[in-house]
Design an enzyme around this catalytic site. Structure first.
Site, short mmCIF file in Angstrom:
data_model
loop_
_atom_site.label_atom_id
_atom_site.label_comp_id
_atom_site.label_asym_id
_atom_site.label_seq_id
_atom_site.Cartn_x
_atom_site.Cartn_y
_atom_site.Cartn_z
N HIS A 136 -9.89 87.27 45.36
CA HIS A 136 -8.92 85.69 46.05
C HIS A 136 -8.19 85.87 44.99
O HIS A 136 -7.81 84.58 45.17
CB HIS A 136 -9.39 85.80 44.03
CG HIS A 136 -9.56 85.13 42.75
ND1 HIS A 136 -10.32 84.98 42.15
CD2 HIS A 136 -7.81 85.73 42.31
CE1 HIS A 136 -9.54 85.01 40.26
NE2 HIS A 136 -8.33 85.12 41.62
N HIS B 201 -4.69 80.58 37.87
CA HIS B 201 -3.65 80.77 37.74
C HIS B 201 -2.62 80.26 36.83
O HIS B 201 -1.34 79.51 38.00
CB HIS B 201 -3.37 81.79 38.90
CG HIS B 201 -4.17 82.27 39.28
ND1 HIS B 201 -5.34 82.55 40.74
CD2 HIS B 201 -4.37 83.92 39.39
CE1 HIS B 201 -6.39 83.05 40.10
NE2 HIS B 201 -5.66 84.03 39.91
N HIS C 244 -4.10 95.55 41.56
CA HIS C 244 -2.91 95.57 41.95
C HIS C 244 -1.68 94.84 41.04
O HIS C 244 -2.36 94.60 39.63
CB HIS C 244 -3.42 93.94 42.54
CG HIS C 244 -3.65 92.69 42.46
ND1 HIS C 244 -4.90 92.78 41.60
CD2 HIS C 244 -3.25 91.29 41.87
CE1 HIS C 244 -5.03 91.46 40.77
NE2 HIS C 244 -4.08 90.84 40.88
N GLU D 226 -7.83 92.31 35.66
CA GLU D 226 -8.34 91.33 36.35
C GLU D 226 -9.82 91.71 36.72
O GLU D 226 -11.10 91.07 36.02
CB GLU D 226 -8.25 89.82 36.68
CG GLU D 226 -8.24 90.29 38.24
CD GLU D 226 -7.53 88.89 38.97
OE1 GLU D 226 -6.60 88.22 37.98
OE2 GLU D 226 -7.06 89.05 39.94
#
Ligand code: FE2
Length: 418
Positions: free
Chosen positions: A12, A59, A192, A239
Site C-alpha cells: 500500500h 501512517h 522495506h 507489517e
C-alpha cells in the site's frame, strides 16, 4: 448468510497512488504496478463483492494521539485523509456499520479487545491500492469495513494474534445473516525499511519465500517475532502480519489465482489473489450459536427501563450531534456556542431535528436520539448548568424534587475553572 469469496494481499505504498493520480499507466517505469494490480482489479470487477474487509495500517495520519492494536472502522462513510498535501481527489467510500457491529460483537466475544472509530480519514494505507483496484469516478462500487492495525508503535501483538484474529473474523463474517459477498484485503509490506541508516533494505528472496509460505503453509510464520520479521524484511516490512490476518480469514487451502512482484524503489510492490475454497467440515460452533454467544453480554438490556446502552448502532446514527457537542472541549468553539449558536448551527452539518434538540435543551430527547450522557455533561457545563439539572430533566422533576431523592442537596458540573 455472508460469504467470503476470497482475499487479496497488496502493498500500500504512496507510489501506487502517485502512479494512479499522475496517470502513469503507459509509462514503462510505472506500468508494472498496474500490470501487477490488473488481474486483481479484473477479478473484483467480475466477482462484484459487496464489501471489502480492509486490513491496513494508518501512517500516523488519523491515528497518533490514540494508538491501538485493532481499530475497527464502524462509520457510515470515509473520506481520504490529508497527509500533508491536501486530500486526494477521490469520492468518499461507504462503510457498513451493520456488518461492523456484528463483527465487533463476535470478535469481542472471542476476547479481542477492539477499538472503534469513525469520522476520520483513510490514508494511503487504504486509498492507495483501493484507487487502483476499483473504478471509482462515479462512486465506489463496493463498501469498506476498515481494520486499522497499529503496527508502528511497539510493542505490537504477536504474529499469531493477527492470524487468530483472521480465524475469528472468518467465523464472524460467515455468521452474518445477510446474503452478501465479502472479500478480505491484507495490505502493507513486503520487505522495506524507510527510516534510519538502515533505510533502503530489501530482501526479494525472503519476499518470495514469504509469499510461498503464506499460500501453502501460513502457520510456519506464526512463531516469528517482530525482530525475526524485521531481520528478514526490514523494520517496516514487519507489517506483513496484516497479510497473515487476511490469510487467517480464508479457507485452510486456497486457490492462488495471481501473484506479482515489482521492486521499483524503496518498497517491493506485490500482489496476491486467493480464491476461498470453503470449509471442508462444518465449523465446531454453528452460525446460530456464534450469533447467540456474540450478543450474550447485552442480552436483556432492552428490559432495563430508562436505559440506553451506547452501542455502535447508536454511535453511528448520532455521530454528527455527538461530534458537534464534543467540539465543546475547544475554547473557541464553546465561545461561538454561547455567543451565536444559530451561526454555529448554520455552519454545521446538523439536521434540523438535531439543531432543535440542542436549541431547546431537550436533555432526555437527546438521550433518546443517541447522544451519550458525557456530551450533555459538557454542554451543561458550557451553559452554566449543573449535572443535577440534567438528571432532574431526565426524570421530569424540578431540581429540588430531584435533590430530595439524594442524600445531600448538592449541585456540581465538569466546568473546570469557569
Ligand atoms: Fe504501511
Amino acid at each position: 448468510m455472508a460469504t467470503i469469496i476470497g482475499g487479496f494481499a497488496v502493498s500500500h505504498t504512496p507510489t501506487i497512488a502517485f502512479a494512479q493520480d499522475a496517470k502513469k499507466f503507459d509509462d514503462p517505469v510505472w506500468a508494472p504496478i498496474f500490470e501487477g494490480f490488473r488481474p486483481v482489479k479484473e477479478w473484483l470487477a467480475k466477482e462484484k463483492p459487496d464489501v471489502v474487509f480492509y486490513v491496513y495500517n494508518d501512517h500516523m495520519t488519523s491515528f497518533f494521539t490514540h494508538y491501538s492494536h485493532f481499530a475497527l472502522g464502524v462509520g457510515a462513510e470515509y473520506e481520504p485523509a490529508d497527509e500533508g498535501g491536501g486530500q486526494r481527489d477521490l469520492p468518499a467510500i461507504k462503510g457498513d456499520p451493520e456488518l461492523a457491529q456484528h463483527i465487533a460483537n463476535c470478535l469481542v466475544a472471542d476476547e479481542f479487545d477492539l477499538a472503534y472509530w469513525q469520522g476520520m480519514g483513510l490514508d494511503h494505507g487504504a486509498f492507495s491500492p483501493m484507487s487502483v483496484l476499483f473504478d471509482h469516478e462515479a462512486g465506489w462500487p463496493v463498501k469498506i469495513v476498515p481494520l486499522q492495525c497499529g503496527v508502528l508503535q511497539q510493542p505490537i501483538p504477536k504474529a499469531k494474534r493477527f492470524w487468530d484474529f483472521g480465524k475469528s473474523l472468518r467465523r464472524a463474517i460467515q455468521s452474518y445473516p445477510k446474503d452478501i459477498k465479502v472479500v478480505i484485503a491484507g495490505t502493507g509490506g513486503l520487505s522495506h525499511q524507510v527510516h534510519g541508516e538502515g533505510c533502503g533494505f530489501n530482501n526479494p528472496e525472503w519476499d518470495a519465500q514469504f509469499m510461498e509460505l503464506l499460500t501453502n503453509d501460513p502457520e510456519a510464520l506464526l512463531d516469528k517475532t517482530v525482530v525475526d520479521l524485521a531481520k528478514l524484511g526490514g523494520w517496516e516490512g514487519a507489517e506483513v502480519v496484516m497479510w497473515l490476518l487476511m490469510r487467517g480469514a480464508l479457507s485452510p487451502k486456497v486457490n492462488k489465482l495471481h501473484q506479482s512482484y515489482f521492486l521499483p524503489s524503496m518498497t517491493a510492490i506485490a500482489t496476491m489473489l486467493f480464491e476461498d475454497q470453503g470449509d471442508a467440515t462444518p465449523p465446531a460452533e454453528s452460525d446460530e450459536a456464534l450469533r447467540e454467544r456474540s450478543v450474550r453480554e447485552l442480552k436483556g438490556a432492552e428490559e432495563l427501563a430508562g436505559t440506553y446502552p451506547f452501542t455502535i448502532d447508536r454511535a453511528v446514527k448520532a455521530f454528527r450531534i455527538n461530534h458537534f457537542l464534543h467540539n465543546l472541549i475547544e475554547p473557541e468553539f464553546r465561545a461561538r456556542f454561547t455567543q451565536d449558536q444559530e451561526a454555529l448551527f448554520a455552519a454545521s452539518d446538523l439536521s434540523d431535528e438535531e439543531k432543535e434538540l440542542i436549541r431547546s435543551r431537550n436533555w432526555i430527547g437527546m438521550i433518546h436520539y443517541g447522544v451519550i450522557f458525557f456530551m450533555l455533561e459538557k454542554m451543561a457545563a458550557v451553559l452554566g448548568i449543573g449535572n443535577i439539572d440534567v438528571y432532574a430533566a431526565f426524570k421530569g422533576l424540578s431540581v429540588p424534587e430531584f435533590q430530595k431523592t439524594r442524600n445531600a442537596a448538592i449541585t456540581y458540573s465538569v466546568a473546570g475553572k469557569k
